[in-house]
Design a protein around this motif. Sequence first.
Motif, PDB file in Angstrom:
ATOM      1  N   UNK A  97      30.270  88.372   8.352  1.00 42.34           N
ATOM      2  CA  UNK A  97      29.276  88.439   7.288  1.00 42.34           C
ATOM      3  C   UNK A  97      28.289  87.296   7.421  1.00 42.34           C
ATOM      4  N   UNK A  99      25.705  85.343   5.197  1.00 44.33           N
ATOM      5  CA  UNK A  99      25.227  85.150   3.834  1.00 44.33           C
ATOM      6  C   UNK A  99      23.777  84.693   3.899  1.00 44.33           C
ATOM      7  N   UNK A 100      23.115  84.734   2.767  1.00 48.88           N
ATOM      8  CA  UNK A 100      21.710  84.337   2.761  1.00 48.88           C
ATOM      9  C   UNK A 100      21.572  82.871   3.145  1.00 48.88           C
ATOM     10  N   UNK A 132      29.969  94.241   1.223  1.00 55.04           N
ATOM     11  CA  UNK A 132      29.517  93.225   0.281  1.00 55.04           C
ATOM     12  C   UNK A 132      28.074  93.472  -0.106  1.00 55.04           C
ATOM     13  N   UNK A 133      27.884  94.339  -1.087  1.00 54.31           N
ATOM     14  CA  UNK A 133      26.530  94.589  -1.561  1.00 54.31           C
ATOM     15  C   UNK A 133      26.299  93.656  -2.732  1.00 54.31           C
ATOM     16  N   UNK A 134      26.139  92.364  -2.436  1.00 55.17           N
ATOM     17  CA  UNK A 134      26.027  91.404  -3.524  1.00 55.17           C
ATOM     18  C   UNK A 134      24.802  90.529  -3.320  1.00 55.17           C
ATOM     19  N   UNK A 135      24.585  89.666  -4.274  1.00 62.22           N
ATOM     20  CA  UNK A 135      23.343  88.877  -4.290  1.00 62.22           C
ATOM     21  C   UNK A 135      23.301  87.827  -3.205  1.00 62.22           C
ATOM     22  N   UNK A 136      24.460  87.516  -2.625  1.00 61.00           N
ATOM     23  CA  UNK A 136      24.464  86.372  -1.711  1.00 61.00           C
ATOM     24  C   UNK A 136      24.609  86.774  -0.264  1.00 61.00           C
ATOM     25  N   UNK A 137      24.742  88.054   0.032  1.00 61.86           N
ATOM     26  CA  UNK A 137      24.991  88.482   1.406  1.00 61.86           C
ATOM     27  C   UNK A 137      23.734  89.123   1.967  1.00 61.86           C
ATOM     28  N   UNK A 139      21.828  91.704   3.914  1.00 60.37           N
ATOM     29  CA  UNK A 139      22.240  93.072   4.179  1.00 60.37           C
ATOM     30  C   UNK A 139      21.887  93.447   5.611  1.00 60.37           C
TER      31      UNK A 139
ATOM     32  N   UNK B 152      25.031  92.417  -9.976  1.00 62.97           N
ATOM     33  CA  UNK B 152      25.762  92.064  -8.767  1.00 62.97           C
ATOM     34  C   UNK B 152      24.874  92.159  -7.537  1.00 62.97           C
ATOM     35  N   UNK B 154      21.583  92.522  -5.004  1.00 61.90           N
ATOM     36  CA  UNK B 154      20.322  91.856  -4.792  1.00 61.90           C
ATOM     37  C   UNK B 154      19.194  92.781  -5.241  1.00 61.90           C
TER      38      UNK B 154
ATOM     39  N   UNK C  72      28.468  78.944   3.421  1.00 66.80           N
ATOM     40  CA  UNK C  72      27.701  79.719   4.382  1.00 66.80           C
ATOM     41  C   UNK C  72      28.228  81.127   4.544  1.00 66.80           C
ATOM     42  N   UNK C  80      31.892  90.736  -7.481  1.00 68.77           N
ATOM     43  CA  UNK C  80      32.137  92.110  -7.034  1.00 68.77           C
ATOM     44  C   UNK C  80      33.360  92.655  -7.761  1.00 68.77           C
TER      45      UNK C  80
END
Lengths: 195, 168, 426
Positions: A97, A99-100, A132-137, A139, B152, B154, C72, C80
């Motif tokens: 993964x 992350x941003x 991981x469809x989240x704000x910090x990953x 895509x 959750x 983006x 990181x 989640x």
Amino acid sequence: MARPVRFNLHEKSTNDWGINQASMPEGHMGDGFFATSFDKVVGLARKNSIWPLPFATSCCGIEFMATMASTYDLGRFGAERLGFTPRQCDLLMVMGTIAKKMGPVVRQVYLQMAEPRWVIAVGACASSGGIFDSYSVLQGIDQVVPVDVYVPGCPPRPEAIIDGVLRIQDLIHNEPLRRRNEESYKALMESYGIE
Amino acid sequence: MTLTSDIVREKLTEKFGDSLTEWAQPHGILTFCVPRDMNLKVLSFLYDDESLAFRFLTDLTAVHYPDRAGEELCVVYHLHNLVANRRLRMKLYAPVTQPDVYTATRIFSSANWMERETYDFYGVHFIGHPNLKRVLNVDEMDYFPLRKEFPLEDQTRIDKDDEMFGRG
Amino acid sequence: MRCSAGDKTPGASPPNHDMSETNHIKLPEGSIGRTTTTLNLGPTHPATHGVFQNILELDGERIVKAEATVGYIHRAFEKIAERRPLYQITTLTDRLNYCSAPINNMGWHLTCEKLLRIHTPKRVDYLRVIVMELARITDHLICTSIVGVDAGAFTGFLYVMQFRELVYEIYEEICGARLTTNMGRIGGFERDFPPAAWEKLERFLKEYPKAQKELETLLVRNRIFYERTRGSGAISAERALNYGFTGPNLRAAGVDYDVRVHEPYCSYGDFDFRIPVGTTGDNYDRFMVRTEEIWQSLSIIEQAYRKIQDMNGPDASVYHAEVPEYYLPQKSEVYTKMEALIWHFKIVMGEVDIPAGEVYLAVEGGNGELGFYLISDGGRSPYRLHFRRPCFIYYQAYEEIVQGSMLSDAVITMSSLNLIAGEMDA
């Protein structure tokens, strides 16, 4: 009922010992020399001695360790020497993964590599963000660097990672020599903001 | 003498009286609630007292209850007495408009990054923390993501097809 | 940054040597007179097995100050988890300490069972113990061989990796996946262990001790390895407790705290095993504690295997508890029986609510006390799920441990602490 076999149906050209032999490129053979054109030979030489940079972030990195170990040896395909410095490597294998927070690091490592360079995105997270469809990953790493081959899986089996490397080898073998100077390549780099 | 929950509760109410509220024992761990400014006093009492000796901070985290007006952020401390093998849970509530809590880093060094994580996720400001910066998210982030009002996913993605996700 | 290799068109202007181009470089305050070097042991580095960063200030080779940065690979598991039903969170827990994914899975299932007040039969507990101890062995053997690799001894790592492959084959027989196993259900396992799994387990129990002895012969009394690891990266028991250390790192410092013994879960009380404890908490002690724990885990697996073989009658084939509200029924029954179809529908469509409550459960992960703090408000997914991740908590102590040591010792300390980035950032 078993499904019919779809792969490996054709007879491979083997010699007496059952070893698959690659065919020679076209050229002129003489006494102690073989003359051919660069673009047939350079790809062949490059593809069998790739120096990968394993950018292993998470679980796919552990599967990569299993791929490099003795059972699924990646060294058979010439990728034995792993470099951890981008200045010396051809293939950026992004495994895991991103992350941003890590995105600029991937981009910086890509920029530090010298042409010709290829990128393989191993695993679902590197290809598209994965589960991981989240704000910090991020895509998919193709948001920051151009990617040549995507290997899906979570984590992909070592055979799948090897298959990805073999596809990269096909790309390397068939790449025209002046591809990196062409307009389409420059346009691709422009679209990523890379000069 | 084994340390039972009754003894712990007795000693705490002896010292602090009625300021400790919401006594409960969900699934075996004694839980109570302290007023916000008394957290260090209770923690050091639990640490120093020879019979209580809760000298291990297992966990420090927060929960966001947007429905509790004036007490939205709940900071939860899990303590452990390794010798007598007893766990304890201490909670305190802070309003989301002024989420200041005294830091526990002087008593437990492990609270350092746990408080940074709580700050990163919920915005709880720990007074006296040596280095209260974001630890897990990017430093430039300007909101506290684990609060209930934030989504959750983006929100800046343009490639997701809402039709396929049942939202279109 | 310009990447213009091959762009040598004729008529291009020569490089500009005008010094005014360097005016944009600004040196930090006081950097001219400084005697220390700042080295960025960055997120991508062969020594950091995982993505975390150390900004070191070095005086020659000695570290004066270290600053650790993590995050990181922050994947926002806790956020989640607030949007997923219980059985979908198992896939998230896999990716915490991905070297020993089954321990995380079983820990999560145990937490759910504690909240839902489900009691699992003995055979399920013993099967879980086998799987968890196999995972612990794989985690420790990666860590110990990587300490060897960092000290320069690469071969030991290759000898034990092939046994990791055998354990992967056992996982595949049980649940179908190698690494991120998503193993088990709330209440037990999705299927009984097939005979091939038992055969492979027997093969593992027979062949692995030889490979482990080989690794030990290579490293334990090796003069070079001993001198590299003895005395470096030490931490005292008081500081370790204050920093929240658990697991082999704490046991190497001298404190015998093991969640399996102090709060036995999953019938660990039925097994006879010892907790190895070190003295100084340095790298050599951590290595030795992990090596000894591998032997203890092998003994636990043998005991569990024998106990399962000794079971007879109806007990000998049970592999899950009878909880139709949370345990997906067998597909053959879903296609033929009405109740199974209804339960399958209710569970998958999320019509089953979990009771409200607040539970904290700790399991002994490969790195220490892995805690799950679950608050439920009666809906389908948790209201709050927090993972107490041992790696995150003890990495804070790295700055203190490594101060004053040499750079090469810092690298070995990093790998002997067994820092797994997935668990650190979650």
